[in-house]
Design a protein around this motif. Structure first.
Motif, PDB file in Angstrom:
ATOM      1  N   PHE A  69       0.808  -1.220   0.000  1.00 52.92           N
ATOM      2  CA  PHE A  69       0.000   0.000   0.000  1.00 52.92           C
ATOM      3  C   PHE A  69       0.842   1.271   0.000  1.00 52.92           C
ATOM      4  CE2 PHE A  69      -3.002  -3.119   1.671  1.00 52.92           C
ATOM      5  CZ  PHE A  69      -4.152  -2.813   0.961  1.00 52.92           C
ATOM      6  N   THR A  70       2.152   1.152   0.125  1.00 53.79           N
ATOM      7  CA  THR A  70       2.975   2.354   0.260  1.00 53.79           C
ATOM      8  C   THR A  70       4.064   2.468  -0.800  1.00 53.79           C
ATOM      9  OG1 THR A  70       4.438   1.212   1.851  1.00 53.79           O
ATOM     10  CG2 THR A  70       2.592   2.480   2.758  1.00 53.79           C
ATOM     11  N   ILE A  71       4.076   1.580  -1.780  1.00 55.13           N
ATOM     12  CA  ILE A  71       5.080   1.677  -2.842  1.00 55.13           C
ATOM     13  C   ILE A  71       4.810   2.921  -3.691  1.00 55.13           C
ATOM     14  CG2 ILE A  71       5.903   0.590  -4.967  1.00 55.13           C
ATOM     15  CD1 ILE A  71       5.540  -2.088  -3.643  1.00 55.13           C
ATOM     16  N   VAL A  72       5.865   3.649  -4.009  1.00 56.45           N
ATOM     17  CA  VAL A  72       5.745   4.913  -4.754  1.00 56.45           C
ATOM     18  C   VAL A  72       6.786   4.925  -5.871  1.00 56.45           C
ATOM     19  CG1 VAL A  72       5.962   7.432  -4.590  1.00 56.45           C
ATOM     20  CG2 VAL A  72       4.889   6.153  -2.725  1.00 56.45           C
ATOM     21  N   TRP A  73       6.402   5.475  -7.028  1.00 51.49           N
ATOM     22  CA  TRP A  73       7.316   5.554  -8.179  1.00 51.49           C
ATOM     23  C   TRP A  73       7.221   6.915  -8.873  1.00 51.49           C
ATOM     24  CZ3 TRP A  73       2.828   2.720  -7.958  1.00 51.49           C
ATOM     25  CH2 TRP A  73       1.804   3.136  -8.818  1.00 51.49           C
ATOM     26  N   VAL A  74       6.699   7.912  -8.181  1.00 51.54           N
ATOM     27  CA  VAL A  74       6.418   9.202  -8.816  1.00 51.54           C
ATOM     28  C   VAL A  74       7.675   9.858  -9.391  1.00 51.54           C
ATOM     29  CG1 VAL A  74       6.623  10.464  -6.633  1.00 51.54           C
ATOM     30  CG2 VAL A  74       5.285  11.426  -8.494  1.00 51.54           C
ATOM     31  N   VAL A  75       8.835   9.602  -8.800  1.00 55.19           N
ATOM     32  CA  VAL A  75      10.052  10.258  -9.285  1.00 55.19           C
ATOM     33  C   VAL A  75      10.359   9.874 -10.723  1.00 55.19           C
ATOM     34  CG1 VAL A  75      11.582   8.453  -8.379  1.00 55.19           C
ATOM     35  CG2 VAL A  75      12.463  10.764  -8.763  1.00 55.19           C
ATOM     36  N   TRP A  76      10.064   8.622 -11.101  1.00 56.62           N
ATOM     37  CA  TRP A  76      10.334   8.196 -12.478  1.00 56.62           C
ATOM     38  C   TRP A  76       9.331   8.812 -13.456  1.00 56.62           C
ATOM     39  CZ3 TRP A  76      11.404   5.033  -8.324  1.00 56.62           C
ATOM     40  CH2 TRP A  76      12.711   4.549  -8.249  1.00 56.62           C
ATOM     41  N   ASP A  77       8.068   8.900 -13.050  1.00 55.67           N
ATOM     42  CA  ASP A  77       7.063   9.518 -13.913  1.00 55.67           C
ATOM     43  C   ASP A  77       7.327  11.009 -14.094  1.00 55.67           C
ATOM     44  OD1 ASP A  77       5.834   7.110 -14.210  1.00 55.67           O
ATOM     45  OD2 ASP A  77       4.149   7.532 -12.870  1.00 55.67           O
ATOM     46  N   PHE A  78       7.608  11.686 -13.007  1.00 56.93           N
ATOM     47  CA  PHE A  78       7.827  13.130 -13.077  1.00 56.93           C
ATOM     48  C   PHE A  78       9.105  13.443 -13.853  1.00 56.93           C
ATOM     49  CE2 PHE A  78       9.224  17.268 -11.522  1.00 56.93           C
ATOM     50  CZ  PHE A  78       8.052  18.004 -11.629  1.00 56.93           C
ATOM     51  N   GLU A  79      10.150  12.675 -13.609  1.00 57.19           N
ATOM     52  CA  GLU A  79      11.408  12.878 -14.336  1.00 57.19           C
ATOM     53  C   GLU A  79      11.207  12.715 -15.837  1.00 57.19           C
ATOM     54  OE1 GLU A  79      15.417  10.993 -13.098  1.00 57.19           O
ATOM     55  OE2 GLU A  79      14.608   9.676 -14.649  1.00 57.19           O
ATOM     56  N   ARG A  80      10.459  11.702 -16.241  1.00 57.33           N
ATOM     57  CA  ARG A  80      10.193  11.488 -17.660  1.00 57.33           C
ATOM     58  C   ARG A  80       9.404  12.643 -18.256  1.00 57.33           C
ATOM     59  NH1 ARG A  80       6.417   7.453 -17.497  1.00 57.33           N
ATOM     60  NH2 ARG A  80       4.893   9.145 -17.507  1.00 57.33           N
ATOM     61  N   ASP A  81       8.398  13.118 -17.530  1.00 59.60           N
ATOM     62  CA  ASP A  81       7.579  14.204 -18.049  1.00 59.60           C
ATOM     63  C   ASP A  81       8.377  15.499 -18.196  1.00 59.60           C
ATOM     64  OD1 ASP A  81       5.481  12.497 -18.157  1.00 59.60           O
ATOM     65  OD2 ASP A  81       4.424  13.296 -16.403  1.00 59.60           O
ATOM     66  N   VAL A  82       9.304  15.742 -17.268  1.00 56.31           N
ATOM     67  CA  VAL A  82      10.124  16.956 -17.354  1.00 56.31           C
ATOM     68  C   VAL A  82      11.121  16.846 -18.496  1.00 56.31           C
ATOM     69  CG1 VAL A  82      11.886  18.332 -16.184  1.00 56.31           C
ATOM     70  CG2 VAL A  82       9.865  17.567 -14.925  1.00 56.31           C
ATOM     71  N   SER A 161      11.818  14.249  -6.682  1.00 56.06           N
ATOM     72  CA  SER A 161      11.582  14.371  -8.123  1.00 56.06           C
ATOM     73  C   SER A 161      11.662  15.820  -8.597  1.00 56.06           C
ATOM     74  CB  SER A 161      10.220  13.780  -8.485  1.00 56.06           C
ATOM     75  OG  SER A 161       9.151  14.575  -7.989  1.00 56.06           O
ATOM     76  N   MET A 162      11.470  16.789  -7.698  1.00 60.45           N
ATOM     77  CA  MET A 162      11.595  18.190  -8.084  1.00 60.45           C
ATOM     78  C   MET A 162      12.996  18.519  -8.595  1.00 60.45           C
ATOM     79  SD  MET A 162       8.647  19.683  -7.606  1.00 60.45           S
ATOM     80  CE  MET A 162       7.859  18.133  -8.071  1.00 60.45           C
ATOM     81  N   LEU A 163      13.984  17.719  -8.200  1.00 67.26           N
ATOM     82  CA  LEU A 163      15.355  17.947  -8.656  1.00 67.26           C
ATOM     83  C   LEU A 163      15.490  17.707 -10.159  1.00 67.26           C
ATOM     84  CD1 LEU A 163      17.324  16.246  -5.742  1.00 67.26           C
ATOM     85  CD2 LEU A 163      16.776  18.671  -6.035  1.00 67.26           C
ATOM     86  N   ALA A 164      14.478  17.083 -10.773  1.00 66.19           N
ATOM     87  CA  ALA A 164      14.509  16.866 -12.224  1.00 66.19           C
ATOM     88  C   ALA A 164      14.493  18.180 -12.993  1.00 66.19           C
ATOM     89  CB  ALA A 164      13.317  15.995 -12.647  1.00 66.19           C
ATOM     90  N   PHE A 165      14.104  19.260 -12.340  1.00 64.94           N
ATOM     91  CA  PHE A 165      14.156  20.564 -12.999  1.00 64.94           C
ATOM     92  C   PHE A 165      15.600  21.021 -13.231  1.00 64.94           C
ATOM     93  CE2 PHE A 165       9.808  21.249 -11.077  1.00 64.94           C
ATOM     94  CZ  PHE A 165       9.144  21.357 -12.292  1.00 64.94           C
ATOM     95  N   TRP A 166      16.523  20.480 -12.427  1.00 63.58           N
ATOM     96  CA  TRP A 166      17.925  20.900 -12.526  1.00 63.58           C
ATOM     97  C   TRP A 166      18.849  19.795 -13.040  1.00 63.58           C
ATOM     98  CZ3 TRP A 166      14.755  22.298  -8.426  1.00 63.58           C
ATOM     99  CH2 TRP A 166      14.522  23.667  -8.270  1.00 63.58           C
ATOM    100  N   ILE A 167      18.508  18.531 -12.777  1.00 61.03           N
ATOM    101  CA  ILE A 167      19.347  17.417 -13.234  1.00 61.03           C
ATOM    102  C   ILE A 167      18.477  16.422 -13.996  1.00 61.03           C
ATOM    103  CG2 ILE A 167      20.999  17.670 -11.350  1.00 61.03           C
ATOM    104  CD1 ILE A 167      19.624  15.388  -9.911  1.00 61.03           C
ATOM    105  N   GLU A 168      19.092  15.638 -14.871  1.00 60.50           N
ATOM    106  CA  GLU A 168      18.330  14.716 -15.712  1.00 60.50           C
ATOM    107  C   GLU A 168      17.996  13.411 -15.006  1.00 60.50           C
ATOM    108  OE1 GLU A 168      20.118  13.973 -19.456  1.00 60.50           O
ATOM    109  OE2 GLU A 168      19.988  16.048 -20.151  1.00 60.50           O
ATOM    110  N   LYS A 169      18.717  13.058 -13.958  1.00 62.70           N
ATOM    111  CA  LYS A 169      18.517  11.772 -13.300  1.00 62.70           C
ATOM    112  C   LYS A 169      18.232  11.961 -11.813  1.00 62.70           C
ATOM    113  CE  LYS A 169      18.718   8.638 -16.494  1.00 62.70           C
ATOM    114  NZ  LYS A 169      17.551   7.740 -16.707  1.00 62.70           N
ATOM    115  N   ALA A 170      17.090  12.544 -11.517  1.00 64.21           N
ATOM    116  CA  ALA A 170      16.678  12.636 -10.118  1.00 64.21           C
ATOM    117  C   ALA A 170      16.416  11.251  -9.549  1.00 64.21           C
ATOM    118  CB  ALA A 170      15.422  13.500 -10.008  1.00 64.21           C
TER     119      ALA A 170
END
Length: 259
Positions: A69-82, A161-170
């Motif tokens: 119930f607590t697995i999260v993968w948002v960093v990969w989705d957000f990084e791809r979208d950015v 994942s907000m670091l994707a605004f500055w680096i490509e591999k958050a």
């Protein structure tokens, strides 16, 4: 707002159900606690770890369920979208993009649950001596702690994942953080086996409240539950504030197509 939430959840649930075979693989990929359970049950035969083999079995089953119930993968989705500029279209909508990712996680939870409970039934068939039912109070508090653990895990990873605004591999930062998460969140071992000083330090970090705290409530392990809930809420507020601060600054750096 309720109509928007219902629409998002139904859309993302339908999307997740399309990939049922993949969901089974993801459920099985989260079975590490069940593997570690056998190791700790064997190691605890001498009684030197504070928990009996049956208590270890129940604990790691609770860990398995909490992680489902607590697995999260948002960093990969957000990084791809950015990186691909897909975030631009979401910025045109009158809805924070974070709610799209949040709804996709909730939809996936509903689609994942049936497969997870099949494994639970198999577990009790293999280990009938470990069968137990938490009290109503423990179940409700455990469910609340699990929901807060998911929110905390989400805001933590969404902040990274907000670091994707500055680096490509958050996501690389998240992968490093994941190793720390495994050891100190209670996935590899319950906090009862930690040295007292190490446990006192870890309990002030957000890590044990991602897995150990809700799992310990479900199995009835002793602990200061009010302290656990307060620490969880405090970390949620802190990461949410940090997330919004990075979001505002990151948008100034965003240069995706159509931005």
């Amino acid at each position: 707002m309720l109509r928007t939430a219902r629409t998002l959840l139904s859309v993302y649930y339908a999307y997740m159900v399309e990939y049922r075979a993949e969901l089974i693989l993801w459920v099985l990929a989260g079975s590490l606690p069940l593997i570690l359970m056998g190791v700790w049950m064997e190691a605890s035969q001498g009684g030197q770890f504070g928990l009996s083999p049956v208590e270890f079995a129940r604990y790691f089953l609770a860990v398995f369920l909490v992680r489902q119930f607590t697995i999260v993968w948002v960093v990969w989705d957000f990084e791809r979208d950015v990186v691909e500029g897909k975030l631009s279209s979401r910025l045109l909508q009158p809805l924070d993009p974070g709610w799209h990712y949040f709804a996709s996680h909730l939809g996936e939870r509903f689609a994942r649950v049936p497969f997870a409970f099949v494994l639970v039934e198999l577990f009790f068939w293999l280990y009938p001596q470990a069968f137990w039912l938490p009290s109503v109070g423990d179940f409700l508090l455990g469910a609340l702690a699990t929901a807060l653990a998911f929110v905390l895990r989400y805001v933590m990873q969404y902040t990274v994942s907000m670091l994707a605004f500055w680096i490509e591999k958050a996501s690389a930062i998240e992968q490093i953080w994941f190793l720390i998460y495994l050891f100190f969140s209670g996935v590899v071992a319950p906090l009862e086996v930690f040295p007292p000083l190490a446990r006192q330090i870890v309990e002030w970090t957000p890590l044990p409240y991602l897995v150990y705290f809700p799992a310990s409530i479900f199995v009835g392990l002793p602990g200061n539950r009010l302290h656990g809930f307060l620490i969880t809420l405090a970390w949620i507020v802190l990461f949410f504030w940090l997330n919004r601060w990075l979001w505002r600054r990151g948008l100034r750096h965003y240069s995706g197509m159509g931005a």
